[in-house]
Design an enzyme around this catalytic site. Structure first.
Site, short mmCIF file in Angstrom:
data_model
loop_
_atom_site.label_atom_id
_atom_site.label_comp_id
_atom_site.label_asym_id
_atom_site.label_seq_id
_atom_site.Cartn_x
_atom_site.Cartn_y
_atom_site.Cartn_z
N HIS A 57 0.86 -1.19 0.00
CA HIS A 57 0.00 0.00 0.00
C HIS A 57 0.90 1.24 0.00
O HIS A 57 2.07 1.17 0.40
CB HIS A 57 -0.90 0.01 1.23
CG HIS A 57 -1.96 -1.03 1.21
ND1 HIS A 57 -3.08 -0.96 2.00
CD2 HIS A 57 -2.10 -2.18 0.49
CE1 HIS A 57 -3.86 -2.01 1.79
NE2 HIS A 57 -3.27 -2.77 0.87
N GLU A 59 1.10 3.89 1.88
CA GLU A 59 1.67 4.28 3.17
C GLU A 59 2.81 3.36 3.58
O GLU A 59 3.86 3.80 4.01
CB GLU A 59 0.60 4.29 4.26
CG GLU A 59 -0.52 5.28 4.04
CD GLU A 59 -1.72 4.71 3.29
OE1 GLU A 59 -2.82 5.24 3.47
OE2 GLU A 59 -1.55 3.73 2.53
N CYS A 87 -5.88 2.26 5.83
CA CYS A 87 -6.53 1.00 6.16
C CYS A 87 -5.95 0.49 7.48
O CYS A 87 -4.97 1.04 7.99
CB CYS A 87 -6.31 -0.01 5.03
SG CYS A 87 -4.64 -0.69 4.99
N CYS A 90 -2.12 -0.18 7.21
CA CYS A 90 -1.32 1.04 7.09
C CYS A 90 -1.35 1.84 8.39
O CYS A 90 -0.33 2.40 8.79
CB CYS A 90 -1.82 1.88 5.92
SG CYS A 90 -1.51 1.07 4.33
#
Length: 160
Positions: A57, A59, A87, A90
């Protein structure tokens, strides 16, 4: 430059990364920027499909790059700007990295509206292991305890 303008500049960069990622067909519409002392340390877009890595992801990727650049796992003093509310994975990574502040643009509801819902994970976290969809089966705890005992006795360990 006043603080609001500075924050907007970094958020616009995160948003730009998310848009470029879609336009270049590299992955999901997410971007993140790690900043320290007013300087960009690392930036990344979502790389899940491009790298076949479900943990890539934006991040997490930006945090990995920032840690590598700063040669530390502790990003205290850093701020992360992300194009969407993080999320659960993250968010955990941001906490583990000790980042000071999260600035985000889109919400998790906005993400769910376009097919990126984390509701299932949020719901699972609150359930007991026995009630989770994914089976949890403990085994060989006594053997695994050896490493924990070694760690607790090690004098030269780095706490994190």
């Amino acid at each position: 430059m006043d603080k609001l303008k500075e924050h907007e500049k970094f958020m616009k960069l995160a948003i730009q990364l998310s848009e470029e990622n879609v336009l270049e067909k590299m992955g999901g519409p997410f971007g993140a920027v790690v900043v320290k002392n007013g300087k960009v340390i690392a930036k990344s877009a979502n790389m899940v499909t491009a790298s076949n890595d479900p943990t890539a992801h934006a991040e997490v990727a930006a945090i990995r790059l920032a840690c590598k650049k700063l040669k530390t796992f502790d990003l205290s003093g850093c701020v992360i700007y992300t194009s969407c509310e993080p999320c659960p994975m993250c968010l955990s990574a941001v906490y583990w990295a000790r980042i000071d502040t999260i600035y985000y643009a889109n919400t998790k509801i906005d993400a769910a509206d376009i097919g990126f819902s984390d509701k299932f994970i949020y719901d699972e976290i609150h359930k007991s292991m026995a009630d989770r969809v994914l089976p949890f089966k403990q085994m060989l705890r006594d053997e695994a305890q050896r490493a924990f005992k070694l760690w607790s006795k090690t004098a030269e360990k780095t706490e994190y």
